[in-house]
Motif scaffolding. Structure first.
Motif, PDB file in Angstrom:
ATOM      1  N   TRP A 262     -41.331  65.098  44.034  1.00  0.00           N
ATOM      2  CA  TRP A 262     -41.958  64.428  43.310  1.00  0.00           C
ATOM      3  C   TRP A 262     -41.577  62.832  43.949  1.00  0.00           C
ATOM      4  O   TRP A 262     -40.382  62.636  44.376  1.00  0.00           O
ATOM      5  N   SER A 263     -42.439  62.165  43.896  1.00  0.00           N
ATOM      6  CA  SER A 263     -42.276  60.532  44.068  1.00  0.00           C
ATOM      7  C   SER A 263     -41.985  59.904  42.628  1.00  0.00           C
ATOM      8  O   SER A 263     -42.733  59.476  42.091  1.00  0.00           O
ATOM      9  N   TYR A 264     -40.729  60.084  42.549  1.00  0.00           N
ATOM     10  CA  TYR A 264     -40.347  59.719  41.043  1.00  0.00           C
ATOM     11  C   TYR A 264     -40.307  58.208  40.738  1.00  0.00           C
ATOM     12  O   TYR A 264     -40.547  57.778  39.859  1.00  0.00           O
ATOM     13  N   THR A 265     -40.251  57.230  41.972  1.00  0.00           N
ATOM     14  CA  THR A 265     -40.493  56.082  42.093  1.00  0.00           C
ATOM     15  C   THR A 265     -41.979  55.535  41.312  1.00  0.00           C
ATOM     16  O   THR A 265     -42.181  54.776  40.424  1.00  0.00           O
ATOM     17  N   ARG A 266     -42.861  56.542  42.034  1.00  0.00           N
ATOM     18  CA  ARG A 266     -44.253  56.040  41.666  1.00  0.00           C
ATOM     19  C   ARG A 266     -44.320  56.492  40.039  1.00  0.00           C
ATOM     20  O   ARG A 266     -45.199  55.982  39.251  1.00  0.00           O
ATOM     21  N   LEU A 267     -43.840  57.865  39.737  1.00  0.00           N
ATOM     22  CA  LEU A 267     -44.136  58.117  38.253  1.00  0.00           C
ATOM     23  C   LEU A 267     -43.584  57.300  37.548  1.00  0.00           C
ATOM     24  O   LEU A 267     -44.136  57.192  36.569  1.00  0.00           O
ATOM     25  N   ILE A 268     -42.491  56.769  37.758  1.00  0.00           N
ATOM     26  CA  ILE A 268     -41.776  55.783  36.729  1.00  0.00           C
ATOM     27  C   ILE A 268     -42.695  54.554  36.718  1.00  0.00           C
ATOM     28  O   ILE A 268     -42.804  54.040  35.308  1.00  0.00           O
ATOM     29  N   GLN A 269     -43.379  54.247  37.806  1.00  0.00           N
ATOM     30  CA  GLN A 269     -44.154  52.866  37.575  1.00  0.00           C
ATOM     31  C   GLN A 269     -45.366  53.247  36.926  1.00  0.00           C
ATOM     32  O   GLN A 269     -45.803  52.298  36.197  1.00  0.00           O
ATOM     33  N   CYS A 270     -45.902  54.545  36.927  1.00  0.00           N
ATOM     34  CA  CYS A 270     -47.173  54.709  36.500  1.00  0.00           C
ATOM     35  C   CYS A 270     -46.926  54.946  34.885  1.00  0.00           C
ATOM     36  O   CYS A 270     -47.710  54.247  33.974  1.00  0.00           O
TER      37      CYS A 270
END
Length: 312
Positions: A262-270
């Motif tokens: 997963w792109s965890y940085t993108r998930l946290i930002q979402c």
């Protein structure tokens, strides 16, 4: 006298009939909407912002007489004033929505891990008890989210995760071949599909938090999260095969191949963006512990209280 044969074979190749565009192509519609416009209070907020923006345009004409302006400037000035009048006299009414006031005693901690890809737990700050916990697959199995995919006989999350995993396996196979030929071109299909998953998870997670009237949301910092997840995978492999290094490597590799990365940085930002749109307080904390997803989500919620406590 023999009659000539009427069946003659043609030497010319058959020309394939071209397919219709709607058979070979697919049409996708993508759109965005400001969620504030769905309520009367949010519409008033947007209207105030628009009026302030139009007034800023009018202030640029202060100190100038109409005689010195060009015809295009006069038309622009008239159009701006007309926009302000329409915004001030708008008669469109929308549903009344009371603002979401969270309970300051409730804190939701979020932990990230491969396969889930997250787990959220709500704890009570005063009683130190667990209120509720949920994972990403459970979020999308709630009532109303599974009706759209009845023919698939599985949850929306499982359907999207299956597509992400198949795309990643396909990319892993062709990567070496295309790179060796010097024509490596990565499609944005995988990136857009992963972004859709992140937005879907974030939307339902914040809705679930609102139903429990959560006051604070604690998210892990994206810095170092990949190293933490890799350390967690290695620890699971050591527990599974404590005395065999080769089997540990195979087990860790099987975990990485089983779940997409997963792109965890993108998930946290979402999640942060979705919470801020609903005026919920978000805290990002760099706190990692060698524990399971459930224990990690509870510990990060309690750790947030320790960092916020005033120093004596």
């Amino acid at each position: 006298m023999a009659r000539p044969s009427t069946t003659l074979k043609s030497n010319t190749a058959r020309t394939a009939t071209p397919k219709k565009p709607w058979v070979t192509h697919r049409l996708y519609f993508h759109g965005t909407i400001d969620e504030r416009l769905l309520s009367d209070e949010g519409t008033a907020e947007v209207r105030a912002e628009k009026i302030e923006e139009e007034n800023g345009k009018l202030r640029s004409f202060e100190g100038k007489s109409l005689n010195t302006l060009k015809e295009t400037q006069k038309t622009y000035l008239k159009r701006t004033q007309s926009s302000i009048n329409r915004l001030q006299n708008a008669s469109l009414r929308r549903p009344h929505v009371s603002p979401c006031i969270g309970n300051p005693e409730l804190t939701m901690g979020v932990s990230l891990y491969c396969g889930l890809p997250l787990q959220a737990s709500i704890v009570n700050n005063q009683t130190r008890k667990l209120v509720a916990t949920i994972t990403a697959p459970q979020l999308l199995k709630l009532e109303g989210y599974q009706d759209k995919l009845k023919p698939f006989k599985r949850s929306q999350f499982a359907y999207l995760i299956g597509r992400v995993h198949r795309q990643r396996v396909y990319w892993r196979k062709i990567k070496k071949k295309e790179f060796s030929k010097g024509r490596l071109r990565r499609s944005k299909r995988l990136e857009n599909l992963g972004k859709k998953c992140d937005q879907l998870i974030a939307y339902h997670l914040i809705q679930w938090a609102q139903t429990h009237q959560v006051g604070d949301i604690v998210l892990p910092s994206p810095h170092g999260i990949q190293d933490h997840i890799e350390a967690r995978v290695q620890s699971l492999a050591q527990l599974k095969f404590p005395n065999n290094k080769q089997l540990q490597k195979r087990y860790a590799k099987a975990i990485r191949l089983r779940y997409p990365r997963w792109s965890y940085t993108r998930l946290i930002q979402c999640i942060a963006d979705c919470a801020e749109r609903r005026e919920m307080k978000v805290n990002i904390l760099k706190f990692y512990k060698n524990a399971g997803p459930f224990e990690q989500s509870v510990e990060i919620a309690y750790a947030h209280l320790q960092y916020e406590a005033p120093s004596s």
